[in-house]
Design an enzyme around this catalytic site. Sequence first.
Site, PDB file in Angstrom:
ATOM      1  N   GLY A   1      -2.542  51.264  48.230  1.00 16.75           N
ATOM      2  CA  GLY A   1      -2.207  52.684  48.350  1.00 16.75           C
ATOM      3  C   GLY A   1      -3.408  53.543  47.988  1.00 16.75           C
TER       4      GLY A   1
ATOM      5  NE  ARG B   1       1.286  49.990  49.838  1.00 21.16           N
ATOM      6  CZ  ARG B   1       0.867  50.257  48.610  1.00 21.16           C
ATOM      7  NH1 ARG B   1       0.188  49.355  47.938  1.00 21.16           N
ATOM      8  NH2 ARG B   1       1.123  51.423  48.051  1.00 21.16           N
TER       9      ARG B   1
ATOM     10  N   GLY C   1      -2.914  44.269  43.558  1.00 20.07           N
ATOM     11  CA  GLY C   1      -2.899  43.402  44.742  1.00 20.07           C
ATOM     12  C   GLY C   1      -4.315  43.102  45.213  1.00 20.07           C
ATOM     13  CB  THR C   2      -7.247  45.356  45.626  1.00 19.19           C
ATOM     14  OG1 THR C   2      -6.459  46.218  46.453  1.00 19.19           O
ATOM     15  CG2 THR C   2      -8.653  45.287  46.173  1.00 19.19           C
TER      16      THR C   2
ATOM     17  CG  ASP D   1       1.288  52.625  40.486  1.00 20.10           C
ATOM     18  OD1 ASP D   1       1.693  53.768  40.717  1.00 20.10           O
ATOM     19  OD2 ASP D   1       1.356  51.693  41.317  1.00 20.10           O
TER      20      ASP D   1
ATOM     21  NE  ARG E   1      21.881  73.694  39.927  1.00 17.09           N
ATOM     22  CZ  ARG E   1      21.473  74.343  41.011  1.00 17.09           C
ATOM     23  NH1 ARG E   1      20.187  74.529  41.234  1.00 17.09           N
ATOM     24  NH2 ARG E   1      22.347  74.802  41.876  1.00 17.09           N
TER      25      ARG E   1
ATOM     26  CG  MET F   1       5.256  57.427  43.389  1.00 17.76           C
ATOM     27  SD  MET F   1       3.861  57.384  44.525  1.00 17.76           S
ATOM     28  CE  MET F   1       4.709  57.450  46.090  1.00 17.76           C
TER      29      MET F   1
ATOM     30  CG  HIS G   1       4.703  48.943  41.903  1.00 21.68           C
ATOM     31  ND1 HIS G   1       4.060  47.759  41.699  1.00 21.68           N
ATOM     32  CD2 HIS G   1       5.570  48.723  42.907  1.00 21.68           C
ATOM     33  CE1 HIS G   1       4.503  46.855  42.548  1.00 21.68           C
ATOM     34  NE2 HIS G   1       5.423  47.428  43.306  1.00 21.68           N
TER      35      HIS G   1
ATOM     36  NE  ARG H   1      21.444  71.324  43.357  1.00 24.94           N
ATOM     37  CZ  ARG H   1      22.750  71.459  43.156  1.00 24.94           C
ATOM     38  NH1 ARG H   1      23.417  70.505  42.516  1.00 24.94           N
ATOM     39  NH2 ARG H   1      23.401  72.517  43.596  1.00 24.94           N
TER      40      ARG H   1
HETATM   41  O1  F6P Z   1       0.698  51.864  43.969  1.00 19.42           O
HETATM   42  C1  F6P Z   1       0.709  53.217  44.205  1.00 19.42           C
HETATM   43  C2  F6P Z   1       2.052  53.661  44.698  1.00 19.42           C
HETATM   44  O2  F6P Z   1       1.985  55.053  44.928  1.00 19.42           O
HETATM   45  C3  F6P Z   1       3.239  53.329  43.792  1.00 19.42           C
HETATM   46  O3  F6P Z   1       3.382  54.216  42.728  1.00 19.42           O
HETATM   47  C4  F6P Z   1       4.376  53.368  44.760  1.00 19.42           C
HETATM   48  O4  F6P Z   1       5.432  52.540  44.335  1.00 19.42           O
HETATM   49  C5  F6P Z   1       3.760  52.836  46.023  1.00 19.42           C
HETATM   50  O5  F6P Z   1       2.366  53.030  45.916  1.00 19.42           O
HETATM   51  C6  F6P Z   1       4.236  53.506  47.287  1.00 19.42           C
HETATM   52  O6  F6P Z   1       3.672  52.827  48.363  1.00 19.42           O
HETATM   53  P1  F6P Z   1       3.604  53.352  49.850  1.00 19.42           P
HETATM   54  O7  F6P Z   1       2.649  54.513  49.888  1.00 19.42           O
HETATM   55  O8  F6P Z   1       3.077  52.186  50.609  1.00 19.42           O
HETATM   56  O9  F6P Z   1       4.965  53.764  50.211  1.00 19.42           O
END
Ligand code: F6P
Length: 377
Positions: free
Chosen positions: A12, A74, A112-113, A135, A170, A177, A179, A295
């Site tokens: 990403g 990816r 991953g990289t 992340d 509310r 984000m 992960h 919300r």
């Molecule tokens: O790893 C970065 C990230 O933005 C994560 O926080 C999120 O889960 C994921 O990538 C989203 O991936 P994509 O952009 O492939 O939907």
Amino acid sequence: MTHYVGVLTAGGDSPGLNAAIRAVGKAAAETFGMHVIGFRDGFRGLMENRYVHLGDAALSGILTVGGTILGTSRDKPDMMPVGGQLMDMTDAMVENYHRHHLDALVCLGGGGTMKSALLLKKKGINVLALPKTIDNDVAMTDVTFGFDTALGIATEAIDRLHSTAHSHHRIIIVELMGHNTGWLALGAGVAGGADVILIPEIPYHADRVAEAITVRSRIGKRFSIVAVAEGAMPVETAAVAAEARAELKNNGDKKKNKKAKARAVACLTEIQELQWQHTTQLAHRLEEATGLEARVTILGHVQRGGTPSAADRLLATRLGTACAELIHQGVSGVMVAVRGDGTEAVPLEEVAGKRKVVPPGHPWVISARHVGTCLGE
Ligand code: F6P
């Protein structure tokens, strides 16, 4: 002496990637007289030999630009979608590395990289990796670039949600984000003064969240901000997931285990698929339990977009230039990690396959508790 360097960005995108490409490229060319090329769209571009020259013209004016000028994907070297199938294409990448007479390949990416970089190292490529991701979950480095920018964006969003939550009395649940880790939600939650922060590392009890909101309401605070990491789970789901993961690790009787492992994979896939709606479910539960209106705001890719913060530009530049120095010294097979004010070359074997999660006693967790934030415990 090293003369030819390739660069790619994978996974990403993350603010600061262009600053890092610029730093590697400028330091390599200007200080050490190297030639630098960039492969397009991550490992796919390396496999397909799609590249650009990263000379001064390409590297000028990109320091402040978000995303990556090289494009990203990816795709993984050993599981590359080719003609509708997943194929191991590492040999094609090794071939292209040699076709350009490269002395080093710099991979900018996240967890991953790091795994992919190690694969290529094992195939004889001189790889160096730089840790980027919003992340902040790459092992063996203090921090990753991109995180600071995302933290700023997420914190500003929480600030803005406060006034509307307050006006309408509310509950606003904001999904962030991260992960499977809670660095972003925890950091932004603390910085933005969220009343509840839920992260994957601390499975939550929905009734305790509702209780905390009700207590606030009773003392006249009729609104609440709940910062939830996308990977956060209620205790019940987390227990099922932990059991399935343990089953996958179980090395007992192979025959018996085959069926159990297939069940575990199916269970984890189902949890993953349902995860996208967990904030909506939490909102319904909290509305029922507290009588307040709720919300949901899903911040999504806004957290990754746009210009990098000053801290990320600085960090990416530090890492990129340190990387060029290491290439000059003939060092490879490492990730360039952040250690305080300095950098350190960490063997890829010590990074790949690991994830940096929020430790239970992390200072941010302790501070959150001290200021009365509910963590759903
Ligand atoms: O790893 C970065 C990230 O933005 C994560 O926080 C999120 O889960 C994921 O990538 C989203 O991936 P994509 O952009 O492939 O939907």
